[in-house]
Structures are given as structure tokens and as C-alpha cells.
Design an enzyme around this catalytic site. Structure first.
Site, PDB file in Angstrom:
ATOM      1  NE  ARG A  64      -3.862   0.119   1.899  1.00 32.95           N
ATOM      2  CZ  ARG A  64      -4.609   0.636   2.868  1.00 32.95           C
ATOM      3  NH1 ARG A  64      -4.669   0.051   4.050  1.00 32.95           N
ATOM      4  NH2 ARG A  64      -5.302   1.729   2.665  1.00 32.95           N
ATOM      5  CG  ASN A  97      -9.003   8.983   2.747  1.00 23.94           C
ATOM      6  OD1 ASN A  97      -9.818   8.111   3.043  1.00 23.94           O
ATOM      7  ND2 ASN A  97      -9.247   9.926   1.862  1.00 23.94           N
ATOM      8  CB  VAL A  98      -4.017   5.553   6.181  1.00 20.54           C
ATOM      9  CG1 VAL A  98      -4.976   5.369   7.346  1.00 20.54           C
ATOM     10  CG2 VAL A  98      -4.223   4.434   5.156  1.00 20.54           C
ATOM     11  CG  HIS A 114      -9.311   5.551  10.306  1.00 22.38           C
ATOM     12  ND1 HIS A 114     -10.262   5.161   9.395  1.00 22.38           N
ATOM     13  CD2 HIS A 114      -9.988   5.777  11.468  1.00 22.38           C
ATOM     14  CE1 HIS A 114     -11.464   5.157   9.975  1.00 22.38           C
ATOM     15  NE2 HIS A 114     -11.318   5.537  11.222  1.00 22.38           N
ATOM     16  CB  CYS A 122       7.593   0.547  19.258  1.00 25.95           C
ATOM     17  SG  CYS A 122       8.092  -1.010  20.039  1.00 25.95           S
ATOM     18  CB  SER A 192     -19.370   3.873   2.907  1.00 24.65           C
ATOM     19  OG  SER A 192     -18.527   3.457   3.953  1.00 24.65           O
TER      20      SER A 192
HETATM   21  P1  OAD Z   1     -15.518   3.217   1.886  1.00 27.45           P
HETATM   22  O1  OAD Z   1     -14.767   2.395   0.876  1.00 27.45           O
HETATM   23  O2  OAD Z   1     -16.363   2.541   2.878  1.00 27.45           O
HETATM   24  O3  OAD Z   1     -16.488   4.227   1.127  1.00 27.45           O
HETATM   25  C1  OAD Z   1     -16.062   5.045   0.090  1.00 27.45           C
HETATM   26  C2  OAD Z   1     -17.259   5.832  -0.390  1.00 27.45           C
HETATM   27  O4  OAD Z   1     -16.802   6.728  -1.384  1.00 27.45           O
HETATM   28  C3  OAD Z   1     -18.368   4.980  -1.019  1.00 27.45           C
HETATM   29  O5  OAD Z   1     -19.611   5.350  -0.438  1.00 27.45           O
HETATM   30  C4  OAD Z   1     -18.329   5.357  -2.509  1.00 27.45           C
HETATM   31  O6  OAD Z   1     -19.610   5.451  -3.065  1.00 27.45           O
HETATM   32  C5  OAD Z   1     -17.720   6.732  -2.456  1.00 27.45           C
HETATM   33  N1  OAD Z   1     -16.944   7.096  -3.639  1.00 27.45           N
HETATM   34  C6  OAD Z   1     -16.230   6.310  -4.476  1.00 27.45           C
HETATM   35  N2  OAD Z   1     -15.617   7.037  -5.411  1.00 27.45           N
HETATM   36  C7  OAD Z   1     -15.945   8.334  -5.165  1.00 27.45           C
HETATM   37  C8  OAD Z   1     -15.619   9.587  -5.766  1.00 27.45           C
HETATM   38  N3  OAD Z   1     -14.804   9.665  -6.812  1.00 27.45           N
HETATM   39  N4  OAD Z   1     -16.141  10.702  -5.222  1.00 27.45           N
HETATM   40  C9  OAD Z   1     -16.947  10.653  -4.144  1.00 27.45           C
HETATM   41  N5  OAD Z   1     -17.303   9.517  -3.549  1.00 27.45           N
HETATM   42  C10 OAD Z   1     -16.802   8.371  -4.030  1.00 27.45           C
HETATM   43  O7  OAD Z   1     -14.461   4.169   2.559  1.00 27.45           O
HETATM   44  P2  OAD Z   1     -14.523   4.962   3.919  1.00 27.45           P
HETATM   45  O8  OAD Z   1     -15.895   5.489   4.178  1.00 27.45           O
HETATM   46  O9  OAD Z   1     -13.377   5.892   3.931  1.00 27.45           O
HETATM   47  O10 OAD Z   1     -10.983   2.102   8.320  1.00 27.45           O
HETATM   48  O11 OAD Z   1     -14.237   3.816   4.928  1.00 27.45           O
HETATM   49  C11 OAD Z   1     -14.140   4.164   6.262  1.00 27.45           C
HETATM   50  C12 OAD Z   1     -13.184   3.257   6.943  1.00 27.45           C
HETATM   51  O12 OAD Z   1     -13.586   1.897   6.733  1.00 27.45           O
HETATM   52  C13 OAD Z   1     -11.788   3.270   6.409  1.00 27.45           C
HETATM   53  O13 OAD Z   1     -11.035   4.352   6.885  1.00 27.45           O
HETATM   54  C14 OAD Z   1     -11.256   1.970   6.922  1.00 27.45           C
HETATM   55  C15 OAD Z   1     -12.445   1.050   6.724  1.00 27.45           C
HETATM   56  O14 OAD Z   1     -12.675   0.178   7.747  1.00 27.45           O
HETATM   57  C16 OAD Z   1      -9.811   1.679   8.784  1.00 27.45           C
HETATM   58  O15 OAD Z   1      -8.937   1.239   8.071  1.00 27.45           O
HETATM   59  C17 OAD Z   1      -9.680   1.825  10.258  1.00 27.45           C
END
Ligand code: OAD
Length: 245
Positions: A64, A97-98, A114, A122, A192
Site C-alpha cells: 500500500r 484516509n491513511v 485512522h 513500536c 460510506s
Molecule cells: P468506503 O470504501 O467505505 O467508502 C467510500 C465511499 O466513497 C463509497 O460510499 C463510494 O460510493 C464513495 N466514492 C467512491 N468514489 C468516489 C468519488 N470519486 N467521489 C466521491 N465519492 C466516491 O471508505 P470509507 O468510508 O473511507 O478504516 O471507509 C471508512 C473506513 O472503513 C476506512 O477508513 C477503513 C475502513 O474500515 C480503517 O482502516 C480503520
């Protein structure tokens, strides 16, 4: 389309998720269908997974790192930089986002809820997290210079708590915004709405009297709790959404 007015009275809290990096070529979590090399992502993104097979976890994060280092911020990231320049201390960006793309784009007031792919810490001792972009060869598990125990990625894994200092920063900002006499606005983009506590910020802001906006490609799980909802790509919507007054 409604306009988001950013004037000298506005306090803006932004929350971003994987969707904001999608147009840079970073796959979203739900887009990966929760699998990496046919294994559930939890196997490589949890304390249990790390205990069981730290070399596998480091291979996942090294991959990654390599992928994230090869991509670039997109117009969605850049729009947020412009908004921050305009608002200064009345702006805060909380990201799930990381990949570090917000800071690479130039955002400064960022809470990486995150963690960060390019930091290591460590797994045992109190040595603070440090910058580390190393892509470790398969099978290598780096060890701590201070105590000799295993190093781990500085990422909040499944089943782990967020750093209380990060939550505090978001709460402090929200309190200042809500009591400033100005207009408190919250905008979530590319997330999401499935993972808490981030998915609950919208409710806290509404309770504090703030205005809420959602920019997402698909309906988010918490969509109905936002006042303004825009369906679209963040890299296309964000650059034209705000009126800087
Ligand atoms: P998700 O993958 O759950 O959701 C991404 C969202 O972005 C979805 O609802 C898509 O519809 C939307 N999407 C995709 N492409 C897009 C674009 N170009 N413009 C706007 N929206 C778009 O990602 P997160 O919500 O970030 O946690 O997920 C939250 C957390 O779930 C992550 O940080 C991770 C995971 O568990 C950890 O790693 C702790």
C-alpha cells in the site's frame, strides 16, 4: 445545485473518506470487496492478524505504501486546500484516509483519524511514531531500535480505538464553531458512513445547530441525516461547489 458559501462568518469541518482518493487511483475499502489476496482485510488490518503473521501484515502495508507513493492528489484534494487558505483557523479537515494525499496536496489543519501509511511505531514501547516510507521486502518485519520488539504500521486497525487526542481536536473545533456566533458547516465527502465514530459526526453537528453537506458517489449509509446531498465524484463536485466570499 446549492452553493456552499464560505465567508468570514463560516466555520467548516470537513470529513473525507476513501472516495476522495478514488480519482487518484487508490481503491476504496468497499470497492476492494473487503478482500486482499482472497483474505478478509481484517486478517492484515487487525491486532490479531499482526500477532498471527506480522510478515504478512508488513507485506500488505508495504504494497500500500508503494501504491500510495505512486499516485497524486486530485482536484478534490486541491479544492480543500483552497477552502482552508480562505478560512484559516475556521477550517478543520478530519480524514479517514491513511494515504497522506491531503497533506501532500497542501492541507495543513488535518486530523488523520485512522493514522498514516507513511508512519511506523513500536508495537510495545512508548517511542513516538516516526516517518517511514520504507517498502520492506517480503518476509521482513522491522524491529524497534529502542526496545527490540516488532515495529508496526501507525494505522488504527479493526478493533482498535482512535487516538483520544484526535477526537478531542475535532470536538474542540466543533465547540468553538458552535459557540462562535458564526455559521457552523459540516461537509462529508467520499465516505460510506459505515464506520464510527466518523459516521456519527453528522448527528453531533446537527445537534449543535450546524448545516450538513454530503458529497458522495453512491448513497452513504447515513445519507438521510444530511441536509444537503450531492451525488457525484468529489474531484468534480468539490472544485465548483463553494463560493468563497
Ligand atoms: P468506503 O470504501 O467505505 O467508502 C467510500 C465511499 O466513497 C463509497 O460510499 C463510494 O460510493 C464513495 N466514492 C467512491 N468514489 C468516489 C468519488 N470519486 N467521489 C466521491 N465519492 C466516491 O471508505 P470509507 O468510508 O473511507 O478504516 O471507509 C471508512 C473506513 O472503513 C476506512 O477508513 C477503513 C475502513 O474500515 C480503517 O482502516 C480503520
Amino acid at each position: 445545485m446549492d452553493s456552499l458559501i464560505l465567508d468570514s462568518n463560516t466555520w467548516l469541518l470537513v470529513l473525507t473518506g476513501a472516495g476522495v482518493s478514488a480519482e487518484s487511483g487508490v481503491p476504496t475499502f468497499r470497492g476492494m470487496s473487503g478482500l486482499w489476496e482472497d483474505q478478509p482485510v481484517e486478517a492484515v488490518a487487525s491486532p490479531e492478524g499482526f500477532r498471527k503473521d506480522p510478515a504478512l501484515v508488513w507485506r500488505f502495508y508495504s504494497e500500500r505504501r508503494k501504491a500510495a507513493a505512486a499516485v497524486h492528489p486530485n482536484p478534490g484534494h486541491e479544492a480543500l486546500v483552497a477552502w482552508e487558505r480562505h478560512l484559516g483557523d475556521r477550517f478543520l479537515l478530519a480524514t479517514q484516509n491513511v494515504d497522506g494525499l491531503h497533506t501532500r496536496a497542501g492541507s495543513q489543519r488535518v486530523v488523520e483519524m485512522h493514522g498514516n501509511l507513511f508512519k511506523t511505531r513500536c508495537s510495545r514501547c512508548e517511542r513516538p511514531p516516526f516517518e517511514d516510507a520504507t517498502v520492506y521486502p517480503a518476509g521482513v518485519v522491522p524491529e524497534c531500535d529502542a526496545c527490540g520488539k516488532l515495529l508496526r504500521p501507525h494505522i488504527v486497525w479493526f478493533g482498535e480505538y482512535l487516538d483520544p487526542a484526535d477526537i478531542q481536536r475535532i470536538e474542540d473545533f466543533s465547540l468553538r464553531a458552535a459557540t462562535s456566533g458564526g455559521r457552523f458547516v459540516f461537509l462529508a465527502a467520499g465516505t460510506s458512513g459505515a464506520v464510527y465514530p466518523a459516521a456519527g459526526i453528522v448527528d453531533q453537528v446537527r445537534k449543535a445547530g450546524g448545516k450538513t453537506w454530503l458529497v458522495n458517489l453512491d448513497p452513504a449509509e447515513n445519507s438521510s441525516r444530511f441536509e444537503h446531498r450531492i451525488v457525484g465524484k468529489s474531484g468534480e463536485v468539490l472544485p465548483t461547489l463553494a463560493k468563497l466570499a
